[in-house]
Scaffold this active site. Structure first.
Site, PDB file in Angstrom:
ATOM      1  N   GLY A  46      60.984  92.257  89.092  1.00 25.80           N
ATOM      2  CA  GLY A  46      60.373  92.849  90.216  1.00 25.80           C
ATOM      3  C   GLY A  46      61.765  93.275  91.158  1.00 25.80           C
ATOM      4  O   GLY A  46      62.872  93.610  90.448  1.00 25.80           O
ATOM      5  N   GLU A  47      61.601  92.971  92.446  1.00 28.19           N
ATOM      6  CA  GLU A  47      63.002  93.077  93.160  1.00 28.19           C
ATOM      7  C   GLU A  47      63.136  91.703  93.826  1.00 28.19           C
ATOM      8  O   GLU A  47      62.263  91.008  94.480  1.00 28.19           O
ATOM      9  CB  GLU A  47      62.538  94.220  94.065  1.00 28.19           C
ATOM     10  CG  GLU A  47      63.712  94.998  94.722  1.00 28.19           C
ATOM     11  CD  GLU A  47      64.712  94.306  95.565  1.00 28.19           C
ATOM     12  OE1 GLU A  47      65.859  94.183  95.341  1.00 28.19           O
ATOM     13  OE2 GLU A  47      64.146  93.705  96.458  1.00 28.19           O
ATOM     14  N   SER A  48      64.254  91.299  93.492  1.00 27.90           N
ATOM     15  CA  SER A  48      64.493  89.718  93.948  1.00 27.90           C
ATOM     16  C   SER A  48      64.386  89.491  95.679  1.00 27.90           C
ATOM     17  O   SER A  48      64.065  88.259  95.912  1.00 27.90           O
ATOM     18  CB  SER A  48      66.120  89.429  93.185  1.00 27.90           C
ATOM     19  OG  SER A  48      67.177  90.193  93.886  1.00 27.90           O
ATOM     20  N   CYS A  78      65.074  89.162  84.402  1.00 30.42           N
ATOM     21  CA  CYS A  78      65.128  90.381  85.321  1.00 30.42           C
ATOM     22  C   CYS A  78      65.368  89.772  86.762  1.00 30.42           C
ATOM     23  O   CYS A  78      66.398  88.929  87.165  1.00 30.42           O
ATOM     24  CB  CYS A  78      64.464  91.595  85.464  1.00 30.42           C
ATOM     25  SG  CYS A  78      65.035  92.942  86.258  1.00 30.42           S
ATOM     26  N   ARG A 105      73.429  91.880  90.754  1.00 28.36           N
ATOM     27  CA  ARG A 105      72.309  92.542  90.649  1.00 28.36           C
ATOM     28  C   ARG A 105      72.711  94.086  90.358  1.00 28.36           C
ATOM     29  O   ARG A 105      73.869  94.557  90.624  1.00 28.36           O
ATOM     30  CB  ARG A 105      71.736  92.653  92.238  1.00 28.36           C
ATOM     31  CG  ARG A 105      71.379  91.291  92.614  1.00 28.36           C
ATOM     32  CD  ARG A 105      70.913  91.566  94.333  1.00 28.36           C
ATOM     33  NE  ARG A 105      69.548  92.227  94.139  1.00 28.36           N
ATOM     34  CZ  ARG A 105      69.296  92.996  95.230  1.00 28.36           C
ATOM     35  NH1 ARG A 105      70.012  92.966  96.448  1.00 28.36           N
ATOM     36  NH2 ARG A 105      68.176  93.690  95.336  1.00 28.36           N
ATOM     37  N   ILE A 133      65.766  97.272  83.059  1.00 27.90           N
ATOM     38  CA  ILE A 133      65.586  98.247  84.369  1.00 27.90           C
ATOM     39  C   ILE A 133      66.062  97.649  85.682  1.00 27.90           C
ATOM     40  O   ILE A 133      65.800  96.718  86.010  1.00 27.90           O
ATOM     41  CB  ILE A 133      63.632  98.034  84.368  1.00 27.90           C
ATOM     42  CG1 ILE A 133      63.012  98.545  83.296  1.00 27.90           C
ATOM     43  CG2 ILE A 133      63.324  99.196  85.513  1.00 27.90           C
ATOM     44  CD1 ILE A 133      61.478  98.255  83.234  1.00 27.90           C
ATOM     45  N   ARG A 134      67.081  98.754  86.007  1.00 29.66           N
ATOM     46  CA  ARG A 134      67.782  98.022  87.305  1.00 29.66           C
ATOM     47  C   ARG A 134      68.268  96.658  87.078  1.00 29.66           C
ATOM     48  O   ARG A 134      68.103  95.751  88.039  1.00 29.66           O
ATOM     49  CB  ARG A 134      66.879  98.327  88.609  1.00 29.66           C
ATOM     50  CG  ARG A 134      66.716  99.722  88.835  1.00 29.66           C
ATOM     51  CD  ARG A 134      66.296  99.820  90.189  1.00 29.66           C
ATOM     52  NE  ARG A 134      64.813  99.310  90.389  1.00 29.66           N
ATOM     53  CZ  ARG A 134      63.799  99.958  89.673  1.00 29.66           C
ATOM     54  NH1 ARG A 134      63.974 100.883  89.202  1.00 29.66           N
ATOM     55  NH2 ARG A 134      62.492  99.040  89.897  1.00 29.66           N
ATOM     56  N   HIS A 169      63.485  92.816  80.519  1.00 29.96           N
ATOM     57  CA  HIS A 169      62.230  92.541  80.334  1.00 29.96           C
ATOM     58  C   HIS A 169      61.561  92.348  79.040  1.00 29.96           C
ATOM     59  O   HIS A 169      61.072  93.191  78.232  1.00 29.96           O
ATOM     60  CB  HIS A 169      61.380  93.546  81.054  1.00 29.96           C
ATOM     61  CG  HIS A 169      61.631  93.686  82.427  1.00 29.96           C
ATOM     62  ND1 HIS A 169      60.937  93.217  83.571  1.00 29.96           N
ATOM     63  CD2 HIS A 169      62.733  94.735  83.014  1.00 29.96           C
ATOM     64  CE1 HIS A 169      61.435  93.553  84.510  1.00 29.96           C
ATOM     65  NE2 HIS A 169      62.526  94.203  84.223  1.00 29.96           N
ATOM     66  N   GLU A 171      58.752  91.036  78.314  1.00 34.10           N
ATOM     67  CA  GLU A 171      57.536  91.016  78.171  1.00 34.10           C
ATOM     68  C   GLU A 171      56.809  92.480  78.010  1.00 34.10           C
ATOM     69  O   GLU A 171      55.694  92.867  77.825  1.00 34.10           O
ATOM     70  CB  GLU A 171      56.697  90.459  79.529  1.00 34.10           C
ATOM     71  CG  GLU A 171      57.127  91.403  80.674  1.00 34.10           C
ATOM     72  CD  GLU A 171      58.387  91.342  81.271  1.00 34.10           C
ATOM     73  OE1 GLU A 171      58.532  92.093  82.296  1.00 34.10           O
ATOM     74  OE2 GLU A 171      59.384  90.795  80.942  1.00 34.10           O
TER      75      GLU A 171
END
Length: 196
Positions: A46-48, A78, A105, A133-134, A169, A171
């Protein structure tokens, strides 16, 4: 075996599916009391900074640290890897600060926002497709940290005792070997705590 998935954001359902595919029970965690009775916990991507805000809002920071202090395994993917790290490049404070790693990051650059790479993961095997992903990466790992995988000379998966983290990721593919590796670690931790 009961595994929690921190359900504040990120690929929660995909993690649940991977855990269930490996034969364990998955519980989506949004409140601190849901940590009770769990054998391990997944911190999804997600976004930390968003995840940290939500962790604070739901009063989960201390309960998550206590969960880890009780010897329970945690697996960060991630943004979850960033939550686990003791040091984050460009930031004064860590989030949960559990594992002796320094993480940067979005470190693969904007032009490589997302890509796939075949990885060889120690203890897991070869030909594992990492979906980045990022993605962050581990800039530095402490003495007690076991580096499990690198990509272009960057550390992208590592383990320190009960803590497992990766940049990608796992998953998002049907290859559940890394989830199984984590579940094996949970099983070991559970057996060790029952002997105490």
């Amino acid at each position: 075996m009961k595994i929690g998935v921190l359900g504040l954001q990120g690929a929660v359902r995909e993690h649940v599916r991977a855990i269930e595919a490996c034969g364990a029970e998955a519980v989506i965690v949004k409140k601190s009391e849901q940590l009770e009775g769990l054998d391990g916990l997944v911190l999804p991507g997600g976004e930390s900074t968003t995840x940290r805000r939500l962790i604070d809002r739901y009063g989960l920071x201390e309960p998550l640290k206590q969960f880890a202090a009780a010897g329970k395994p945690x697996f960060g993917t991630c943004a979850g890897l960033i939550l686990l790290a003791k040091r984050i490049v460009g930031y004064d404070e860590p989030h949960l600060g559990l594992x002796d790693i320094t993480v940067e990051r979005n470190s693969f650059g904007r032009q490589r926002e997302s890509f796939e790479a075949e990885l060889s993961i120690k203890g897991v095997g070869d030909g594992f497709v990492g979906v980045f992903i990022r993605a962050p990466h581990i800039v530095e790992a402490g003495d007690g940290v076991d580096v499990l995988a690198t990509y272009n000379d960057r550390i992208v998966a590592a383990r320190q005792g009960q803590f497992l983290g990766c940049s990608f990721h796992p998953e998002l593919t049907d290859d559940h070997r890394l989830x199984q590796y984590f579940l094996n670690x949970v099983k070991e931790a559970k057996x060790a705590s029952s002997l105490k």
